[in-house]
Design a protein around this motif. Structure first.
Motif, PDB file in Angstrom:
ATOM      1  N   ILE A 139       0.852  -1.180   0.000  1.00  0.00           N
ATOM      2  CA  ILE A 139       0.000   0.000   0.000  1.00  0.00           C
ATOM      3  C   ILE A 139       0.892   1.236   0.000  1.00  0.00           C
ATOM      4  CG2 ILE A 139      -2.008  -1.071   1.083  1.00  0.00           C
ATOM      5  CD1 ILE A 139      -1.110  -0.020   3.753  1.00  0.00           C
ATOM      6  N   ARG A 140       0.317   2.362  -0.384  1.00  0.00           N
ATOM      7  CA  ARG A 140       1.108   3.591  -0.371  1.00  0.00           C
ATOM      8  C   ARG A 140       0.245   4.720   0.152  1.00  0.00           C
ATOM      9  NH1 ARG A 140       0.404   6.914  -5.136  1.00  0.00           N
ATOM     10  NH2 ARG A 140      -0.961   5.835  -6.581  1.00  0.00           N
ATOM     11  N   ARG A 141       0.921   5.677   0.776  1.00  0.00           N
ATOM     12  CA  ARG A 141       0.249   6.864   1.299  1.00  0.00           C
ATOM     13  C   ARG A 141       1.145   8.071   1.079  1.00  0.00           C
ATOM     14  NH1 ARG A 141      -3.097   3.897   0.959  1.00  0.00           N
ATOM     15  NH2 ARG A 141      -4.733   3.269   2.368  1.00  0.00           N
ATOM     16  N   LYS A 142       0.544   9.220   0.864  1.00  0.00           N
ATOM     17  CA  LYS A 142       1.307  10.452   0.713  1.00  0.00           C
ATOM     18  C   LYS A 142       1.997  10.770   2.036  1.00  0.00           C
ATOM     19  CE  LYS A 142      -1.525  12.544  -2.834  1.00  0.00           C
ATOM     20  NZ  LYS A 142      -2.332  13.699  -3.233  1.00  0.00           N
ATOM     21  N   VAL A 143       3.251  11.178   1.943  1.00  0.00           N
ATOM     22  CA  VAL A 143       4.015  11.550   3.138  1.00  0.00           C
ATOM     23  C   VAL A 143       3.289  12.661   3.891  1.00  0.00           C
ATOM     24  CG1 VAL A 143       6.170  12.584   3.945  1.00  0.00           C
ATOM     25  CG2 VAL A 143       6.229  10.794   2.203  1.00  0.00           C
ATOM     26  N   ARG A 144       2.750  13.637   3.166  1.00  0.00           N
ATOM     27  CA  ARG A 144       2.088  14.753   3.844  1.00  0.00           C
ATOM     28  C   ARG A 144       0.857  14.302   4.632  1.00  0.00           C
ATOM     29  NH1 ARG A 144      -0.681  17.165  -1.394  1.00  0.00           N
ATOM     30  NH2 ARG A 144      -2.724  16.296  -0.982  1.00  0.00           N
ATOM     31  N   ASP A 145       0.143  13.285   4.127  1.00  0.00           N
ATOM     32  CA  ASP A 145      -1.009  12.770   4.868  1.00  0.00           C
ATOM     33  C   ASP A 145      -0.573  12.046   6.132  1.00  0.00           C
ATOM     34  OD1 ASP A 145      -2.703  13.820   2.967  1.00  0.00           O
ATOM     35  OD2 ASP A 145      -3.031  11.899   1.939  1.00  0.00           O
ATOM     36  N   VAL A 146       0.480  11.235   6.011  1.00  0.00           N
ATOM     37  CA  VAL A 146       1.004  10.535   7.185  1.00  0.00           C
ATOM     38  C   VAL A 146       1.425  11.551   8.233  1.00  0.00           C
ATOM     39  CG1 VAL A 146       2.885   9.091   8.040  1.00  0.00           C
ATOM     40  CG2 VAL A 146       1.705   8.465   5.922  1.00  0.00           C
ATOM     41  N   ARG A 195       0.416  14.572   8.626  1.00  0.00           N
ATOM     42  CA  ARG A 195      -0.744  15.318   9.138  1.00  0.00           C
ATOM     43  C   ARG A 195      -1.564  14.488  10.119  1.00  0.00           C
ATOM     44  NH1 ARG A 195      -4.663  17.535   4.699  1.00  0.00           N
ATOM     45  NH2 ARG A 195      -4.106  15.487   3.956  1.00  0.00           N
ATOM     46  N   TYR A 196      -1.802  13.218   9.812  1.00  0.00           N
ATOM     47  CA  TYR A 196      -2.688  12.398  10.640  1.00  0.00           C
ATOM     48  C   TYR A 196      -2.009  11.733  11.830  1.00  0.00           C
ATOM     49  CZ  TYR A 196      -6.328  12.969   7.144  1.00  0.00           C
ATOM     50  OH  TYR A 196      -7.256  13.501   6.305  1.00  0.00           O
ATOM     51  N   VAL A 197      -0.785  11.241  11.648  1.00  0.00           N
ATOM     52  CA  VAL A 197      -0.152  10.503  12.754  1.00  0.00           C
ATOM     53  C   VAL A 197       1.249  10.966  13.084  1.00  0.00           C
ATOM     54  CG1 VAL A 197      -1.488   8.395  12.433  1.00  0.00           C
ATOM     55  CG2 VAL A 197       0.683   8.619  11.274  1.00  0.00           C
ATOM     56  N   GLY A 198       1.891  11.635  12.157  1.00  0.00           N
ATOM     57  CA  GLY A 198       3.277  12.039  12.359  1.00  0.00           C
ATOM     58  C   GLY A 198       4.224  10.958  11.868  1.00  0.00           C
ATOM     59  N   ARG A 199       5.332  11.395  11.315  1.00  0.00           N
ATOM     60  CA  ARG A 199       6.312  10.473  10.730  1.00  0.00           C
ATOM     61  C   ARG A 199       6.845   9.487  11.768  1.00  0.00           C
ATOM     62  NH1 ARG A 199      10.276  10.691   6.270  1.00  0.00           N
ATOM     63  NH2 ARG A 199       9.127  12.489   5.535  1.00  0.00           N
ATOM     64  N   GLU A 200       7.216   9.990  12.930  1.00  0.00           N
ATOM     65  CA  GLU A 200       7.818   9.124  13.950  1.00  0.00           C
ATOM     66  C   GLU A 200       6.848   8.040  14.415  1.00  0.00           C
ATOM     67  OE1 GLU A 200      10.011   9.412  18.296  1.00  0.00           O
ATOM     68  OE2 GLU A 200       9.509  11.248  17.220  1.00  0.00           O
ATOM     69  N   PRO A 231       8.499  -3.368   6.100  1.00  0.00           N
ATOM     70  CA  PRO A 231       9.425  -2.430   5.478  1.00  0.00           C
ATOM     71  C   PRO A 231       8.669  -1.276   4.817  1.00  0.00           C
ATOM     72  CG  PRO A 231       9.734  -4.664   4.625  1.00  0.00           C
ATOM     73  CD  PRO A 231       8.513  -4.679   5.455  1.00  0.00           C
ATOM     74  N   VAL A 232       9.290  -0.103   4.832  1.00  0.00           N
ATOM     75  CA  VAL A 232       8.708   1.097   4.220  1.00  0.00           C
ATOM     76  C   VAL A 232       9.797   1.777   3.409  1.00  0.00           C
ATOM     77  CG1 VAL A 232       7.639   3.341   4.670  1.00  0.00           C
ATOM     78  CG2 VAL A 232       7.168   1.422   6.200  1.00  0.00           C
ATOM     79  N   VAL A 233       9.450   2.228   2.211  1.00  0.00           N
ATOM     80  CA  VAL A 233      10.361   3.054   1.427  1.00  0.00           C
ATOM     81  C   VAL A 233       9.657   4.379   1.140  1.00  0.00           C
ATOM     82  CG1 VAL A 233      11.603   1.110   0.407  1.00  0.00           C
ATOM     83  CG2 VAL A 233       9.656   2.066  -0.794  1.00  0.00           C
ATOM     84  N   GLU A 234      10.456   5.414   0.944  1.00  0.00           N
ATOM     85  CA  GLU A 234       9.922   6.728   0.623  1.00  0.00           C
ATOM     86  C   GLU A 234      10.478   7.166  -0.722  1.00  0.00           C
ATOM     87  OE1 GLU A 234       9.951  11.314   2.329  1.00  0.00           O
ATOM     88  OE2 GLU A 234      10.716   9.698   3.592  1.00  0.00           O
ATOM     89  N   ASN A 235       9.584   7.636  -1.589  1.00  0.00           N
ATOM     90  CA  ASN A 235       9.998   8.111  -2.900  1.00  0.00           C
ATOM     91  C   ASN A 235       8.946   9.070  -3.426  1.00  0.00           C
ATOM     92  OD1 ASN A 235       9.806   7.535  -6.110  1.00  0.00           O
ATOM     93  ND2 ASN A 235      11.914   7.538  -5.395  1.00  0.00           N
ATOM     94  N   GLY A 263       7.508  11.762  -2.511  1.00  0.00           N
ATOM     95  CA  GLY A 263       6.412  12.196  -1.655  1.00  0.00           C
ATOM     96  C   GLY A 263       5.449  11.104  -1.251  1.00  0.00           C
ATOM     97  N   GLN A 264       5.835   9.846  -1.452  1.00  0.00           N
ATOM     98  CA  GLN A 264       4.985   8.708  -1.098  1.00  0.00           C
ATOM     99  C   GLN A 264       5.734   7.760  -0.168  1.00  0.00           C
ATOM    100  OE1 GLN A 264       1.750   7.775  -2.518  1.00  0.00           O
ATOM    101  NE2 GLN A 264       1.708   9.861  -3.273  1.00  0.00           N
ATOM    102  N   PHE A 265       5.006   7.183   0.772  1.00  0.00           N
ATOM    103  CA  PHE A 265       5.506   6.042   1.529  1.00  0.00           C
ATOM    104  C   PHE A 265       4.933   4.800   0.875  1.00  0.00           C
ATOM    105  CE2 PHE A 265       5.781   8.875   5.403  1.00  0.00           C
ATOM    106  CZ  PHE A 265       7.151   8.767   5.563  1.00  0.00           C
TER     107      PHE A 265
END
Length: 76
Positions: free
Chosen positions: A29-36, A38-43, A55-59, A61-63
């Motif tokens: 699945i993928r989610r926009k970094v900005r949404d993550v 905004r809703y829960v925080g990166r950490e 595992p998670v990758v970022e590219n 603007g998407q996780f």
């Protein structure tokens, strides 16, 4: 994934994320970094992925979240 209510706590957002069919079946699945952020925080998000062993990758603007514990190989 169904339409999200206007307000979700971080716990509900994470539950909603993993209620998708792809997540339940061990898919990707993928989610926009900005949404993550905004809703829960990166950490908090990355802590939850680590707890689940996903595992998670970022590219671009998407996780991208691999909802399984299989190894990831970059092939090209």
């Amino acid at each position: 994934m169904s339409v999200m209510p206007q307000f979700l706590s971080s716990d509900h957002w994470i539950s909603h994320l993993f209620s998708s069919q792809a997540a339940r079946e061990g898919g990707v699945i993928r989610r926009k970094v900005r949404d993550v952020e905004r809703y829960v925080g990166r950490e908090r998000f990355l802590d939850e992925m680590k707890r689940r062993g996903f595992p998670v990758v970022e590219n671009a603007g998407q996780f991208v979240i691999f909802c399984n514990r299989e190894p990831i190989r970059r092939v090209a």
